[in-house]
Design a protein around this motif. Structure first.
Motif, PDB file in Angstrom:
ATOM      1  N   THR A  35     -21.469  51.335  12.702  1.00  0.00           N
ATOM      2  CA  THR A  35     -20.710  51.087  14.065  1.00  0.00           C
ATOM      3  C   THR A  35     -19.751  50.032  13.670  1.00  0.00           C
ATOM      4  OG1 THR A  35     -22.194  49.199  14.230  1.00  0.00           O
ATOM      5  CG2 THR A  35     -22.921  51.511  15.130  1.00  0.00           C
ATOM      6  N   VAL A  36     -18.613  50.023  14.580  1.00  0.00           N
ATOM      7  CA  VAL A  36     -17.806  49.016  14.518  1.00  0.00           C
ATOM      8  C   VAL A  36     -17.474  48.219  15.827  1.00  0.00           C
ATOM      9  CG1 VAL A  36     -15.839  50.813  15.083  1.00  0.00           C
ATOM     10  CG2 VAL A  36     -15.229  48.464  13.925  1.00  0.00           C
ATOM     11  N   ARG A  37     -17.632  47.064  15.836  1.00  0.00           N
ATOM     12  CA  ARG A  37     -17.211  46.361  17.024  1.00  0.00           C
ATOM     13  C   ARG A  37     -16.101  45.444  16.717  1.00  0.00           C
ATOM     14  NH1 ARG A  37     -19.859  41.003  16.343  1.00  0.00           N
ATOM     15  NH2 ARG A  37     -21.011  41.161  14.419  1.00  0.00           N
ATOM     16  N   VAL A  38     -15.214  45.183  18.270  1.00  0.00           N
ATOM     17  CA  VAL A  38     -14.207  44.207  18.168  1.00  0.00           C
ATOM     18  C   VAL A  38     -14.440  42.979  18.705  1.00  0.00           C
ATOM     19  CG1 VAL A  38     -11.856  44.057  18.711  1.00  0.00           C
ATOM     20  CG2 VAL A  38     -12.673  46.249  17.937  1.00  0.00           C
ATOM     21  N   VAL A  39     -14.285  41.805  17.864  1.00  0.00           N
ATOM     22  CA  VAL A  39     -14.185  40.496  18.415  1.00  0.00           C
ATOM     23  C   VAL A  39     -12.930  39.902  18.483  1.00  0.00           C
ATOM     24  CG1 VAL A  39     -16.542  40.169  17.914  1.00  0.00           C
ATOM     25  CG2 VAL A  39     -14.957  39.404  16.029  1.00  0.00           C
ATOM     26  N   ARG A  40     -12.486  39.295  19.540  1.00  0.00           N
ATOM     27  CA  ARG A  40     -11.339  38.535  19.587  1.00  0.00           C
ATOM     28  C   ARG A  40     -11.243  37.264  18.501  1.00  0.00           C
ATOM     29  NH1 ARG A  40      -8.007  35.562  18.501  1.00  0.00           N
ATOM     30  NH2 ARG A  40      -6.179  34.752  19.692  1.00  0.00           N
ATOM     31  N   THR A  41     -12.533  36.445  18.638  1.00  0.00           N
ATOM     32  CA  THR A  41     -12.742  35.459  17.889  1.00  0.00           C
ATOM     33  C   THR A  41     -14.198  35.399  17.439  1.00  0.00           C
ATOM     34  OG1 THR A  41     -11.360  33.940  19.181  1.00  0.00           O
ATOM     35  CG2 THR A  41     -12.814  32.867  17.905  1.00  0.00           C
ATOM     36  N   ALA A  42     -14.282  35.085  15.928  1.00  0.00           N
ATOM     37  CA  ALA A  42     -15.516  35.107  15.422  1.00  0.00           C
ATOM     38  C   ALA A  42     -16.387  34.106  15.748  1.00  0.00           C
ATOM     39  CB  ALA A  42     -15.527  35.335  13.867  1.00  0.00           C
ATOM     40  N   GLU A  43     -17.474  34.030  16.444  1.00  0.00           N
ATOM     41  CA  GLU A  43     -18.177  32.951  16.744  1.00  0.00           C
ATOM     42  C   GLU A  43     -19.437  33.135  16.194  1.00  0.00           C
ATOM     43  OE1 GLU A  43     -17.738  30.782  19.308  1.00  0.00           O
ATOM     44  OE2 GLU A  43     -16.098  31.567  20.269  1.00  0.00           O
ATOM     45  N   ALA A  44     -19.878  31.736  15.343  1.00  0.00           N
ATOM     46  CA  ALA A  44     -21.116  31.670  14.679  1.00  0.00           C
ATOM     47  C   ALA A  44     -22.420  31.372  15.671  1.00  0.00           C
ATOM     48  CB  ALA A  44     -21.219  30.314  13.605  1.00  0.00           C
ATOM     49  N   LEU A 505     -13.770  55.911  12.085  1.00  0.00           N
ATOM     50  CA  LEU A 505     -14.414  54.896  13.216  1.00  0.00           C
ATOM     51  C   LEU A 505     -13.646  54.454  14.324  1.00  0.00           C
ATOM     52  CD1 LEU A 505     -16.560  54.873  10.594  1.00  0.00           C
ATOM     53  CD2 LEU A 505     -16.998  52.599  11.358  1.00  0.00           C
ATOM     54  N   PRO A 506     -13.404  55.207  15.156  1.00  0.00           N
ATOM     55  CA  PRO A 506     -12.670  54.910  16.420  1.00  0.00           C
ATOM     56  C   PRO A 506     -13.045  53.403  16.883  1.00  0.00           C
ATOM     57  CG  PRO A 506     -13.432  57.101  16.722  1.00  0.00           C
ATOM     58  CD  PRO A 506     -14.257  56.574  15.630  1.00  0.00           C
ATOM     59  N   ALA A 515     -12.103  43.745  13.494  1.00  0.00           N
ATOM     60  CA  ALA A 515     -12.989  44.742  13.334  1.00  0.00           C
ATOM     61  C   ALA A 515     -14.014  44.716  12.671  1.00  0.00           C
ATOM     62  CB  ALA A 515     -12.110  46.323  12.994  1.00  0.00           C
ATOM     63  N   VAL A 516     -15.345  44.678  12.999  1.00  0.00           N
ATOM     64  CA  VAL A 516     -16.401  44.329  12.262  1.00  0.00           C
ATOM     65  C   VAL A 516     -17.328  45.696  11.991  1.00  0.00           C
ATOM     66  CG1 VAL A 516     -18.555  42.696  12.111  1.00  0.00           C
ATOM     67  CG2 VAL A 516     -16.522  41.978  13.438  1.00  0.00           C
TER      68      VAL A 516
END
Length: 815
Positions: A35-44, A505-506, A515-516
């Motif tokens: 799977t691919v997810r999109v994050v604007r900012t990576a948060e821990a 992977l759209p 893109a994660v």
């Protein structure tokens, strides 16, 4: 993307909130390949990962620095590092008398020393670690051993003279780069001496009164030490180290309420301090302060392409033209700040900014062999010579544009530049808090790191980025392992695409973002990320534009004539002059991209792999001044009667001479005729002032206005002084206006007792005839009319008052 929009985008996420996160999970291929997810900012979500995450109460960071040596660069990055190994940084002890081991105060405290060894060792250490060069690593080890052995029982290390060199107290600034070098050495080698060494030194600092933290260069650069204290705390858990961070923050220069310094290198290092302190304090306002400070600096002085700002020493009001320079120190310190902020914030905009400087600005700070550097690099520059500029074009009065080792002339930059490429190479890949990997910046490389359950994987990256748009990653692992792979989507790319093992992977991206990809990875897996590049323009001050293709900014290809004027065969010193016209404006926005078969260094004229063709016309009145510095831009659109031409644009980083902020040619009624300024001369000018202030068109608020460029005769007092204009062709004049400078209450400049205007008649200077009153009023234009005269040179002659000097803010002659 136009820069002001770019800045607003970065500021909009200043609070650190996670902007939209989307999941794209079409059936079939995506299910098979992950799977691919999109994050604007990576948060821990929590502290984690395999590489010493933050201990509580420090806030968890989304990305972690890998030990130096984990990333093995290839391609053009490796080329820059190899040049550095055999260039100035790698061979610095051969040319710098500051680096003689036997006489250096950093290994023998009885001797002298300051920032030169620390600056050099910081870059040199990581150069050896990232390249594996044995000579560099062995010499690094010798210096590290010497520094560690010289520590005093109370924790102090380095030259004893620095203990009391600032108002009777210690100068902590030059220690800061040493701490970085020691940390890298420890992380790469596992040297167990470093952590207790640093802890003892921080104990010495913690015993000092608060006043010492506001002294010297260190007052504006304490963010460097805060980062090192966190490093020590994460390894020891000693709570008093965090008390020291609080003491430093409260006692040093305050970046939370605005800009406390306009020195360019101070800003490049210091603007991040609030956000760094926020890792401990947890106040979102601290994060916002760093974003705001960056936006303020760049919005005020970063008004040209390349990622730097106008700070050829200090930023100066109204000196924002692309001819203004940025120190080589500033480039590498800004990059270091962006790399650190990428890890702390998880915001990809900082990696965008690091990449912008690295590929567009940094390469031209050196000659192609990296045997020499210069003090400043400008976006618009048509001559690099070893001649001091005396008209205030740059703040410093010494020559600072030629390429040379510059050990004593430039001093800081030759010793400091070395961290630029090694740090960039190391930060191509980052570990993540959730035991994954992040491709933070793109270049051919190989990374080996622990992921997932602790399995070691190797990822090989094949790409011609930033000159090509496809990045291919190949996974090698001893067994299947699940981990997230973060892929940075740059802000300039609006249509990225992703394939895993050949299957799409759209995903929907709103760059800059990540893109994660989450899946169980197996040896042989292949990831292909495509970042389609378009040719775009950005608009800057006065309507000028720059041209970019993807992340690469382009400059006019000016023929460069290189002349060795001094130095030796091993360490030559060069000036570079233009062998072709440079005074072009772009005529339309149509560009043709051409790819070239090129090998070697892409940041050279012969090595560039891509170029653009564009339509342009020359602007005949855009010329260099009498000291061969390109004159500032005037308003676009510019009128030109010259024939159209096709010009070549090459990557900015390959152009040592370049026009990068172009005027735009206009053909309608809104087009402007560019004026050719007169040559201004004077009987005397104070070194901090400029004759160019006489005609710069900046209207002062008063005669005491200190925010605008000025001309003064200081420190000449009494007597008769003059300023003059010489025109390329005779003009007809019948009036003059002068706005006097007067700093009553602060300095010793006053309006003159009297003055008069003269014109040159052959070889004779004659007063104009029938002048009206020669006014000496403050806070206004003093206008004088006279019988019309045609001449090519005029002179304003002033009688200064007894014991005082005088000056002028604006002087105009009109028909």
């Amino acid at each position: 993307m136009e820069r002001r929009s770019f800045l607003r985008r970065g500021l909009a996420v200043g609070g650190g909130a996670l902007v939209g996160e989307s999941m794209a999970r079409p059936a079939g291929a995506v299910a098979a390949q992950g799977t691919v997810r999109v994050v604007r900012t990576a948060e821990a979500a929590a502290a984690g990962g395999h590489y010493t995450p933050n201990r509580a109460p420090l806030r968890p960071e989304p990305f972690l620095r890998l030990p130096p040596g984990s990333v093995r660069p290839k391609g053009w990055v490796r080329r820059q590092l190899d040049l550095q190994v055999e260039g100035l940084n790698g061979r610095m002890p051969e040319v710098s008398d500051y680096l003689v081991y036997e006489t250096n105060g950093w290994v023998d405290p009885a001797k002298e020393g300051w920032e030169e060894l620390p600056y050099w060792l910081r870059g040199f250490t990581d150069l050896g670690l990232v390249t594996g060069d044995k000579r560099v690593r062995d010499l690094t080890g010798r210096w590290v051993d010497g520094i560690l052995a010289a520590q005093r029982p109370d924790g102090w290390f380095g030259p004893a003279s620095l203990r009391t060199s600032l108002e009777g107290g210690p100068d902590f600034w030059p220690h800061m780069p040493v701490l970085d070098a020691l940390r890298s050495y420890a992380d790469a080698t596992g040297d167990t001496r470093i952590t207790p060494f640093l802890t003892r030194y921080f104990g010495f600092q913690n015993a000092q009164p608060a006043a010492v933290f506001k002294r010297g260069w260190g007052a504006f650069r304490w963010g460097d030490t805060i980062d090192s204290i966190y490093w020590a705390y994460n390894r020891t858990g000693e709570g008093w180290l965090l008390d020291l961070v609080r003491k430093i923050h409260s006692g040093s220069a305050d970046y939370t309420a605005g800009i406390p310094t306009w020195h360019n290198v101070n800003l490049a290092q210091g603007f991040r301090e609030p956000l760094q302190y926020g890792v401990l304090a947890g106040d979102p306002a601290l994060r916002e302060a760093t974003y705001r400070d960056y936006a303020t600096v760049m919005g005020t002085y970063g008004r040209f392409p390349g990622g730097g700002f106008a700070g050829d020493e200090n930023c100066r009001p109204h000196y924002t033209d692309p001819r203004q320079g940025f120190e080589t120190c500033g480039f590498v310190e800004f990059m270091h700040s962006f790399e650190l902020l990428t890890r702390i914030t998880g915001d990809p905009v900082w990696a965008d900014r690091c990449e912008e400087i690295a590929i567009n600005s940094l390469p031209a700070a050196f000659d192609p062999a990296q045997k020499g550097t210069h003090y400043i690099t400008s976006a618009n520059s048509v001559r690099l010579d070893d001649v001091a500029k005396t008209h205030g074009q740059f703040q410093n009065s010494f020559a600072m544009q030629a390429y040379k080792p510059g050990i004593h002339q430039y001093r800081c930059c030759p010793h400091n530049y070395g961290m630029g490429w090694p740090y960039y190479a190391e930060e191509l890949w980052l570990a993540t808090y959730d035991s994954g990997l992040c491709a933070s910046m793109y270049a051919a490389s190989e990374v080996t790191a622990k992921v997932g359950d602790g399995t070691t994987v190797t990822v090989t990256e094949d790409t011609g980025y930033p000159f090509e748009e496809t990045v291919t990653l190949r996974i090698s692992a001893s067994r299947p392992v699940a981990f997230p792979l973060y892929l940075r989507i740059p802000g300039w790319c609006d249509a990225p695409s992703l394939r895993v093992n050949g299957e799409a992977l759209p995903f929907t991206a709103a760059p800059p973002c990540y893109a994660v990809v989450e899946r169980t990875w197996r040896s042989g897996d292949r990831v292909e990320l495509r970042l389609p590049m378009r040719t775009t323009t950005r608009t800057w001050d006065r309507g000028a534009v720059s041209v970019a293709h993807g992340p690469v900014t382009f400059s006019l290809a000016i023929e460069e004539n290189w002349r060795r004027f001094a130095g030796t065969t091993a360490w030559p010193e060069y000036e570079v002059t233009a062998g072709s016209p440079w005074n072009y404006g772009l005529d339309g926005a149509s560009f043709t991209l051409r790819r070239r078969t090129a090998t070697g260094n892409p940041f050279t004229r012969r090595g560039v792999p891509v170029e653009l063709r564009a339509k342009a016309r020359r602007i005949v009145n855009w010329r260099a001044d009498e000291e061969n510095v390109v004159r500032p831009l005037q308003d676009s659109p510019a009128r030109s009667a010259e024939p159209p031409e096709t010009v070549t644009l090459i990557p900015m980083g390959a152009a040592r001479l370049r026009i990068t902020a172009f005027p735009v040619i206009g053909h309608g009624p809104d087009a402007h005729d560019w004026m050719l300024p007169p040559i201004a001369t004077a009987s005397h000018v104070w070194s901090g002032d400029t004759v160019e202030a006489l005609y710069d068109g900046i209207s002062p608020a008063s005669s005491h206005d200190q925010s605008v460029p000025r001309f003064t005769w200081w420190d000449h007092t009494g007597g008769t002084e003059w300023v003059g204009y010489e025109y390329p062709e005779p003009i007809t004049a019948s009036a003059t206006e002068v706005y006097w400078f007067d700093d009553t209450g602060q300095g010793q400049c006053r309006v003159p007792v009297s003055w008069r205007l003269l014109y040159r008649d052959g070889e004779t200077w004659r007063p104009v005839e029938n002048p009206s009153a020669y006014g000496t009023a403050r806070d206004t234009d003093n206008r004088t009319t006279f019988t019309s005269v045609r001449a090519s040179a005029f002179r304003l002659e002033a009688q200064l008052g007894g014991g005082v000097s005088g000056g002028i803010l604006e002087w105009r002659i009109s028909g």
